[in-house]
Structure formats: C-alpha cells, structure tokens
Design an enzyme around this catalytic site. Sequence first.
Site, PDB file in Angstrom:
ATOM      1  NE  ARG A 105      45.965  34.908  31.350  1.00  0.00           N
ATOM      2  CZ  ARG A 105      45.897  34.129  32.508  1.00  0.00           C
ATOM      3  NH1 ARG A 105      46.254  33.137  32.505  1.00  0.00           N
ATOM      4  NH2 ARG A 105      44.672  34.184  32.951  1.00  0.00           N
ATOM      5  CG  HIS A 132      45.424  39.630  36.071  1.00  0.00           C
ATOM      6  ND1 HIS A 132      44.033  38.465  35.690  1.00  0.00           N
ATOM      7  CD2 HIS A 132      45.590  38.181  36.433  1.00  0.00           C
ATOM      8  CE1 HIS A 132      44.440  38.073  35.394  1.00  0.00           C
ATOM      9  NE2 HIS A 132      44.376  36.852  36.254  1.00  0.00           N
ATOM     10  CD  GLN A 135      42.960  36.940  39.968  1.00  0.00           C
ATOM     11  OE1 GLN A 135      42.352  36.008  39.339  1.00  0.00           O
ATOM     12  NE2 GLN A 135      41.963  36.696  41.466  1.00  0.00           N
ATOM     13  CG  ASP A 227      50.051  36.030  41.799  1.00  0.00           C
ATOM     14  OD1 ASP A 227      50.526  34.512  41.356  1.00  0.00           O
ATOM     15  OD2 ASP A 227      50.688  37.074  40.916  1.00  0.00           O
ATOM     16  CB  CYS A 267      45.408  35.201  42.022  1.00  0.00           C
ATOM     17  SG  CYS A 267      47.130  35.413  41.725  1.00  0.00           S
ATOM     18  NE  ARG A 295      39.467  36.605  37.006  1.00  0.00           N
ATOM     19  CZ  ARG A 295      39.884  36.078  36.735  1.00  0.00           C
ATOM     20  NH1 ARG A 295      41.428  35.511  36.911  1.00  0.00           N
ATOM     21  NH2 ARG A 295      40.283  35.853  35.331  1.00  0.00           N
TER      22      ARG A 295
END
Length: 309
Positions: A105, A132, A135, A227, A267, A295
């Site tokens: 990340r 992402h 995701q 988001d 998310c 996920r």
Amino acid sequence: MIELKRDILSVLDMKDDFEQILNEALKMKSGQKKTQKKDPLKGKVLGMVFEKPSLRTRMSFEVGMTQLGGSAIYISPNEVQIGKRESVSDVANVLSRYVDVIMYRAFSNQVMRELAKHASVPVINGLDDMEHPCQCAADLLTVLEKKKALKGLQMVYVGDGNNVCNSLLLGCALVGMNMRAATPKSHRPDKDIVTKAEEIAKNTGAKIELMSNPFHACDGADVVYTDTWISMGQEAEKAEREALFLPYQVNDKLTEKANKDWLFLHCLPAHRDMEVSTAVIDGPHSVVFDQAENRMHAQKAILLAALSK
Ligand code: CP
Ligand code: NVA
C-alpha cells in the site's frame, strides 16, 4: 524453465482473466470449490507493506492467506519508510529473499512500479494514488453475487474521481458494465485511465460516461458507488474538498430515479452524512459489509492467480 512473475498493480494486469478471477472467488465463497488441493498456499508467505493505515486490506489479506494454508507478515507505515530509511530497490530485493509475494500500500504509483520492477516475487497493489485493483475485484464480485450478472448493468460512481474510481472504470469496461462517473470537472478520473477504459469498452460494449451532474448520473442506476471525499494524504484539503463535494452526497433524493433494487457500494472507511447519508449506508440498498467481506474472497483468487505462474 524460467517462470515469469506476475504483478497485479492495476486492474489491467488481470484483464485476460478478470471474470475468471471473479467466478473463482464466487465459487470459493459459496464452498462449491475447495481449491484443487487442500492448503494450496501451504508454506507461502505474504509480506504486507503499508505506508498508510488499513483495516480491510490488512485483515482480508492476512485471513485469506491463512485460509489458503499460507501466512502473512504485516509491516507498519513507521517501519520500512521506503525511500527514506532505505531505497525502494533495496527494500524490494531484501523482501524478495524472505517472502513469496508482496502486498504493498503506497502513496505513489511510481514507487509501486519501481518496487515491482526490483522485486523478484509478485507484487500486488493494495492501493496507491492511481488505483485500488483488489477493491475493484471485490466491488464487481459483490455486484455479480447480488445481480447474477455484470454485462449491461449501469454502474454510477459519484464524488471524487480518485484511485477507487479509476480502478472501477477499468473493471467495468472489462466486464461490459456501463459506467458513469459524476464528479466536479476539477476532479475527473485520470485521463489515461479513461482513455484505456474507453478503448476496452469498444470491445466489450460498455458505455463510459463522465459528467458533472450527479442527479443525471443516478437516473437508471443499478449500482451507486461513492468513496471518501478526502483520500489518505489529502487531509490538508479537508475544508475545500467538503465544500466542493457537498452536492455529490449520496442520499435518498439523489437516488430517487435509480432502478428498483439498486445497490449501494462504498469501499469504506465511510463518513456518514458526508459522502453518503446515514439513511443510505445503513438502509436496505446498502451491501457495504458484503463488499468488505468480498475483499477476502476476491484476494484469495488473486493470490492463487499471482502465485500459480
Ligand atoms: N477499502 C479499503 O481498502 O479499506 P482499508 O483502507 O481499511 O484497507
Ligand atoms: N480513496 C481512498 C480509499 C480508501 C480505501 C483513499 O485513497 O484513501
């Protein structure tokens, strides 16, 4: 035989088998498929390097690895300090001597790509400033699970044209799902990603539309997605972002013209009564906790794909 390693830095790195990954994940989740052998990743170790905080990414990767018979090691934002305490290439080389796969990340997509270039084991993007991808796999897995199909459905993303929006554009284009992104003009998704999504969409029949009016966007939506307005690292812009994005809040009024049985996705982490009203996120259309669970299922399929090359 030299085996090529397989990095998953973008949704595009799954393009040839994206739907297969989603279907495998769905089968594993429903228990129809017990993976070919018991503990397929027995003895394999995932190194998880975080430059930013996380709940879902860390937990879902670690639990997923454990369920596949492997294990995972977490490295916190303070520990490695990639590029500060140690160069990106040294970190990549050292980690490659210990682990079988790296989940990273990062703040920067450029550093993500540099780490992957120097690592001799597969690198999986656990979020950067551009994408992402894990995701996105979980998002589309959730839609597939609930709607039993993807092609031809209308995905609507409302808010900031950020990393999550970028990956979703590519994912929808790949599976033939129409996508509208309603964002302020100043916060459109990445230009190159939009171009790529449009190119892919020509072959899959998806319709990609960028617009500013969130009400027009939600008309006929099968899925409405939002988001945070303030992604990790943008905290200094909080006040101006909140003012700019306020008209993009997903609430009952905005979604009045969505199709019956529309799904709400986020998310997470979510900010109630900012990007989404409490009534919507805690209401009957919301599937955000299935999405969070997914996920793990999506990433199990991704890990198997990354480690099977
Ligand atoms: N959605 C997501 O990536 O959550 P975390 O930041 O908690 O990992
Ligand atoms: N766009 C958000 C996603 C968090 C999972 C961020 O980058 O912070």
